[in-house]
Each structure stands twice: as C-alpha cells, then as structure tokens.
Design a protein around this motif. Sequence first.
Motif, PDB file in Angstrom:
ATOM      1  N   GLY A  63       0.826  -1.192   0.000  1.00  0.00           N
ATOM      2  CA  GLY A  63       0.000   0.000   0.000  1.00  0.00           C
ATOM      3  C   GLY A  63       0.863   1.245   0.000  1.00  0.00           C
ATOM      4  N   PRO A  64       0.249   2.410   0.217  1.00  0.00           N
ATOM      5  CA  PRO A  64       0.983   3.677   0.185  1.00  0.00           C
ATOM      6  C   PRO A  64       2.143   3.705   1.179  1.00  0.00           C
ATOM      7  CG  PRO A  64      -1.373   4.060   0.234  1.00  0.00           C
ATOM      8  CD  PRO A  64      -1.173   2.594   0.466  1.00  0.00           C
ATOM      9  N   GLY A  65       3.248   4.301   0.735  1.00  0.00           N
ATOM     10  CA  GLY A  65       4.421   4.439   1.589  1.00  0.00           C
ATOM     11  C   GLY A  65       5.683   4.008   0.875  1.00  0.00           C
ATOM     12  N   ARG A  66       6.778   3.966   1.632  1.00  0.00           N
ATOM     13  CA  ARG A  66       8.064   3.518   1.094  1.00  0.00           C
ATOM     14  C   ARG A  66       8.374   2.161   1.712  1.00  0.00           C
ATOM     15  NH1 ARG A  66      12.919   7.372   1.943  1.00  0.00           N
ATOM     16  NH2 ARG A  66      12.893   6.408   3.980  1.00  0.00           N
ATOM     17  N   HIS A  67       8.774   1.225   0.854  1.00  0.00           N
ATOM     18  CA  HIS A  67       9.010  -0.146   1.296  1.00  0.00           C
ATOM     19  C   HIS A  67      10.353  -0.637   0.793  1.00  0.00           C
ATOM     20  CE1 HIS A  67       4.673  -0.227   2.101  1.00  0.00           C
ATOM     21  NE2 HIS A  67       4.539   0.342   0.918  1.00  0.00           N
ATOM     22  N   LYS A  68      11.054  -1.412   1.616  1.00  0.00           N
ATOM     23  CA  LYS A  68      12.321  -2.025   1.214  1.00  0.00           C
ATOM     24  C   LYS A  68      12.006  -3.444   0.746  1.00  0.00           C
ATOM     25  CE  LYS A  68      16.979  -2.937   2.850  1.00  0.00           C
ATOM     26  NZ  LYS A  68      17.896  -2.827   3.995  1.00  0.00           N
ATOM     27  N   LEU A  69      12.437  -3.773  -0.475  1.00  0.00           N
ATOM     28  CA  LEU A  69      12.158  -5.088  -1.051  1.00  0.00           C
ATOM     29  C   LEU A  69      13.306  -6.048  -0.774  1.00  0.00           C
ATOM     30  CD1 LEU A  69      10.706  -4.055  -4.517  1.00  0.00           C
ATOM     31  CD2 LEU A  69       9.483  -4.546  -2.407  1.00  0.00           C
ATOM     32  N   THR A  70      12.951  -7.254  -0.412  1.00  0.00           N
ATOM     33  CA  THR A  70      13.932  -8.308  -0.209  1.00  0.00           C
ATOM     34  C   THR A  70      13.637  -9.402  -1.220  1.00  0.00           C
ATOM     35  OG1 THR A  70      13.963  -7.796   2.132  1.00  0.00           O
ATOM     36  CG2 THR A  70      14.914  -9.878   1.480  1.00  0.00           C
ATOM     37  N   THR A  71      14.604  -9.690  -2.092  1.00  0.00           N
ATOM     38  CA  THR A  71      14.411 -10.704  -3.125  1.00  0.00           C
ATOM     39  C   THR A  71      15.593 -11.663  -3.128  1.00  0.00           C
ATOM     40  OG1 THR A  71      15.576  -9.516  -4.863  1.00  0.00           O
ATOM     41  CG2 THR A  71      13.256  -8.984  -4.573  1.00  0.00           C
ATOM     42  N   ALA A  72      15.544 -12.634  -4.007  1.00  0.00           N
ATOM     43  CA  ALA A  72      16.646 -13.584  -4.154  1.00  0.00           C
ATOM     44  C   ALA A  72      17.774 -13.007  -4.995  1.00  0.00           C
ATOM     45  CB  ALA A  72      16.127 -14.870  -4.782  1.00  0.00           C
TER      46      ALA A  72
END
Length: 179
Positions: A63-72
């Motif tokens: 949703g709205p906001g800033r997010h840190k993505l964790t992927t492979a």
Amino acid sequence: MGLWDSAKKQFLDVIEWTEPSDDILAYRFPIAENEIQNGAMLTVRESQVALFVDEGRPADQFGPGRHKLTTANLPVLTKLKAWPFGFTSPFKSEVYFYSLRQKLGQKWGTPQPVTVRDREFGSVQIRMFGIFSYHVADAATFYRQISGTREVYKTDDLGGQLIGQISGAVAPVIGQSNL
C-alpha cells in the motif's frame, strides 16, 4: 549489454510510478532483465497499490508508503549463480502498479437494439445507454484474471468487456420486468 549497463545493474533500484494519465489501470515497472536487487526501495502513492510478482507468482502487495524489497537477487552472488544460465539471472521479479482511483464517467450502450416482448405492442426494439464507474479493488485478482503480464493495461482494454457484460445483464432484466 555494455559494461556500464552491467555495472549499473549492481546498484539498488528505486521503484516508483506517477500516473501520466487517467486511463491507465495497471503498469509494469521496467527493470533490466526483471532483476530487482535485494534492498530496492519501492514508493507507492496514496492512490495506488503495488503488486510484487516473484518468479511468476504474486508474492506481496504494498500500500501507500516507502518499502524495502527483499528478493533472491543479490548483485554479485546472482551473477555467480547465473553462470550455468549464460549469466542471465534465473531469479525473475516484477513490480506492477495499479491505480485505485475511481474511473468515472465510463459510457456504455447496447451495440444494437434489444428486442423486448410487450403485451400491447408485441415485439419492441429498444436501445439502452448509460454511464458507470469502477475501480480496481483487488490487484492480485486483477493481475491473475484480467491484466496479466502486459506492460500497460488501460481503461479501453477493459471497457469493451464491461460494456458487453452490462448490456448482456440489463437486456433480460428489462425483458422480464413487464414494463
């Protein structure tokens, strides 16, 4: 791919989308070879939702906001693990943005007259026209069943399907209403 393009992929991604027009429902963010780096930052606006698709499946919704993505995808390790695949990462991730805003003033009409039986007049042909509004309520379902992996999905792409359903649903109701 040049040396600079290869080096540039080693930096963290900043993923965001500002809607350039009112007619876009879904937008796939372009990422080089669909490799989102571990720790990439995702910014989602108030009128949007972002769907993170990892290895072909919807994995998470933001949703709205800033997010840190964790992927492979880890920059250097990914290149080493990709050696058997010709240095193309086998870990593929995508981010799709969906506009949650109301799509107002969408016009509909019957493509041809609808025949209705009337007690006094017999068979009568009528046409129907109107205006409707809608919005995307569930991004994952919309992705799976309607927009798929297209780069951009617009209101015109959905309009024909919705108009057909509205016209098809209204005609029998008018016919059975004994008007």
